[in-house]
Design a protein around this motif. Structure first.
Motif, PDB file in Angstrom:
ATOM      1  N   SER A  53       0.801  -1.232   0.000  1.00 53.76           N
ATOM      2  CA  SER A  53       0.000   0.000   0.000  1.00 53.76           C
ATOM      3  C   SER A  53       0.831   1.278   0.000  1.00 53.76           C
ATOM      4  O   SER A  53       0.450   2.272  -0.608  1.00 53.76           O
ATOM      5  N   ASP A  54       1.982   1.259   0.702  1.00 55.89           N
ATOM      6  CA  ASP A  54       2.792   2.476   0.814  1.00 55.89           C
ATOM      7  C   ASP A  54       4.281   2.100   0.786  1.00 55.89           C
ATOM      8  O   ASP A  54       4.951   2.076   1.820  1.00 55.89           O
ATOM      9  N   PRO A  55       4.818   1.788  -0.402  1.00 62.43           N
ATOM     10  CA  PRO A  55       6.212   1.332  -0.497  1.00 62.43           C
ATOM     11  C   PRO A  55       7.237   2.381  -0.105  1.00 62.43           C
ATOM     12  O   PRO A  55       8.415   2.051   0.072  1.00 62.43           O
ATOM     13  N   HIS A  56       6.826   3.640   0.027  1.00 61.73           N
ATOM     14  CA  HIS A  56       7.772   4.697   0.390  1.00 61.73           C
ATOM     15  C   HIS A  56       7.707   5.042   1.880  1.00 61.73           C
ATOM     16  O   HIS A  56       8.335   6.027   2.309  1.00 61.73           O
TER      17      HIS A  56
ATOM     18  N   THR B 148      12.443  -7.827   0.804  1.00 57.57           N
ATOM     19  CA  THR B 148      11.681  -6.593   0.567  1.00 57.57           C
ATOM     20  C   THR B 148      11.867  -6.095  -0.858  1.00 57.57           C
ATOM     21  O   THR B 148      10.896  -5.708  -1.524  1.00 57.57           O
ATOM     22  N   ALA B 149      13.108  -6.101  -1.342  1.00 59.50           N
ATOM     23  CA  ALA B 149      13.381  -5.597  -2.686  1.00 59.50           C
ATOM     24  C   ALA B 149      12.759  -6.493  -3.754  1.00 59.50           C
ATOM     25  O   ALA B 149      12.216  -5.995  -4.751  1.00 59.50           O
ATOM     26  N   MET B 150      12.821  -7.819  -3.569  1.00 57.44           N
ATOM     27  CA  MET B 150      12.209  -8.723  -4.551  1.00 57.44           C
ATOM     28  C   MET B 150      10.695  -8.569  -4.561  1.00 57.44           C
ATOM     29  O   MET B 150      10.062  -8.655  -5.616  1.00 57.44           O
ATOM     30  N   LEU B 151      10.123  -8.346  -3.391  1.00 50.76           N
ATOM     31  CA  LEU B 151       8.681  -8.126  -3.316  1.00 50.76           C
ATOM     32  C   LEU B 151       8.300  -6.829  -4.017  1.00 50.76           C
ATOM     33  O   LEU B 151       7.357  -6.800  -4.827  1.00 50.76           O
ATOM     34  N   ARG B 152       9.027  -5.772  -3.750  1.00 53.21           N
ATOM     35  CA  ARG B 152       8.745  -4.480  -4.393  1.00 53.21           C
ATOM     36  C   ARG B 152       9.026  -4.536  -5.889  1.00 53.21           C
ATOM     37  O   ARG B 152       8.319  -3.914  -6.692  1.00 53.21           O
ATOM     38  N   ASN B 153      10.043  -5.288  -6.281  1.00 53.08           N
ATOM     39  CA  ASN B 153      10.343  -5.441  -7.709  1.00 53.08           C
ATOM     40  C   ASN B 153       9.195  -6.131  -8.439  1.00 53.08           C
ATOM     41  O   ASN B 153       8.798  -5.718  -9.533  1.00 53.08           O
TER      42      ASN B 153
END
Length: 407
Positions: A328-331, A348-353
């Motif tokens: 919902s709020d990646p930043h 976290t990075a693979m999920l956001r990617n």
């Protein structure tokens, strides 16, 4: 000679592991359990479908009262219903067993609940009372509207296909996230299945008191890299064994298992996301495996080393507690911390990617961080193994190791 030694280590480690009965018992346990679960679900769903089919033609004799005026008497009769003149008597008949069920429709069905009285048939079979009462009201409403299409629209029975754009091109949505998120799945499988084995792989030689002899003929760096490569190969074997029953169940029992029919031709594969996902996987694997090897080189026994494994597993799974915020709020601040903290960065990075919220700058920073720190940790692991391989009774002192390396 070094290449030959590396190949020898990889061949020996892979062959030794694949020959162990315990390895195959552990590896095959998961697909066997999956197969049993699939079989039970198929049998259960088949029995349920047969029961539902047999009940389609069965009629439920019931009485009803209608304060709303929406129930069509002809349709109610076709359903097996009879209008009740005395609601209290209708309820009494249900209690005494003279009537199977009684439905009481209120004056405002959309604001008040319809009450269905019936004999107790069990937790699951009792649901047929509300089902019949609902179907009767829906059929009566459709008859009054006179247009099945309009009735469906009023009930929200229509499909909406969403087309979204990102940077001027059609974005993949969930279909675009599936492919890059596979790297996250692979990462978890490799770490969970092989992490403990990597932690204890160097301890086997130490506990067997053979490290001194090994290091007289083999470079420590070659030995460590050979073990890491061999474990990655073993991980591929395990993943193939796990995937086979899943593919078999999807291809042949998709309907019985109530699995969605995914059109894989519609999957959107973004080359950039796939490259980033692969680099994050390799970098994360290098960092965690180096950490586990270093921990194994420090500890004198596998029992003491297992404590480190628990800490590593906690670091791997901590980002999942913030997964809703990542979506919902990646930043958000906590998400940014998880993205750049080395031991939570891979997940976290693979999920956001996969979700498309990892910018090129962020991905570049995280990838560089993982590879640089992973290389440092691997080098440290080799040093710890070199100087700590003969410490059989106590933990290796980092101060001593660094003092020897400087000397």
């Amino acid at each position: 000679m070094a290449r030959h030694n590396l190949g020898t280590v990889v061949s020996f480690e892979v062959t030794r592991t694949l020959k162990k009965k315990q390895f195959w018992l552990t590896t095959l346990l998961v697909p066997v359990v999956i197969g049993i679960v699939i079989a039970l679900i198929v049998l259960s769903n088949t029995a349920t479908d047969s029961k539902v089919d047999s009940q389609k033609d069965a009629t439920l004799r019931f009485t009803y009262s209608d304060a709303s005026g929406y129930i069509d008497p002809a349709i109610a009769t076709a359903f097996g219903g009879t209008l009740a003149t005395d609601p209290d008597q209708a309820i009494a008949d249900v209690k005494s067993g003279q009537s199977a069920a009684y439905f009481s429709y209120p004056a405002q069905p959309t604001k008040e609940a319809t009450t269905a009285y019936g004999a107790d048939l069990g937790i699951f079979d009792n649901g047929k009372y509300s089902s019949v009462a609902t179907q009767l009201m829906v059929a009566s409403a459709q008859e009054k509207i006179g247009d099945p299409t309009l009735t469906g629209l009023a009930r929200g029975s229509f499909q909406v296909d969403a087309v979204t754009y990102k940077d001027g091109a059609v974005s993949g949505g969930i279909l675009g996230a599936i492919a890059p998120l596979l790297f996250l799945l692979i990462f978890y499988v490799v770490i969970v299945m092989l992490g403990n084995q990597m932690l204890t792989s160097t301890l086997e030689e130490k506990e067997n008191r053979v490290t001194e002899m090994i290091l007289t003929t083999l470079n420590p760096t070659t030995l460590i890299m050979g073990k890491i490569i061999s474990l990655f190969i073993i991980g591929i074997v395990q993943m193939l064994v796990f995937i086979l029953p899943v593919l078999f169940g999807y291809l042949f029992f998709r309907t019985s298992l109530s699995l969605p029919d995914v059109d894989f031709s519609q999957l959107i594969v973004n080359p950039g996301q796939m490259v980033v996902g692969a680099l994050l996987l390799i970098g994360g694997f290098t960092l965690f495996m180096g950490t586990l090897v270093a921990a194994g080189a420090i500890m004198p026994t596998a029992k003491e080393a297992s404590q480190v494994f628990g800490i590593v597993m906690a670091l791997v799974f901590v980002p999942l507690y913030a997964v809703s915020l990542v979506v919902s709020d990646p930043h958000a601040l906590i998400v940014q911390l998880f993205t750049f903290f080395p031991y939570s960065a891979p997940v976290t990075a693979m999920l956001r990617n996969g979700l498309g919220s990892l910018s090129p700058l962020e991905s570049g920073i995280v990838i560089a961080e993982l590879f640089i720190l992973g290389g440092i940790v691997l080098r440290l692991a080799v040093q710890l193994f070199r100087y700590g391989s003969v410490e059989y009774t106590k933990r290796v002192s980092l101060r001593t190791v660094f003092a020897r390396s400087r000397g």
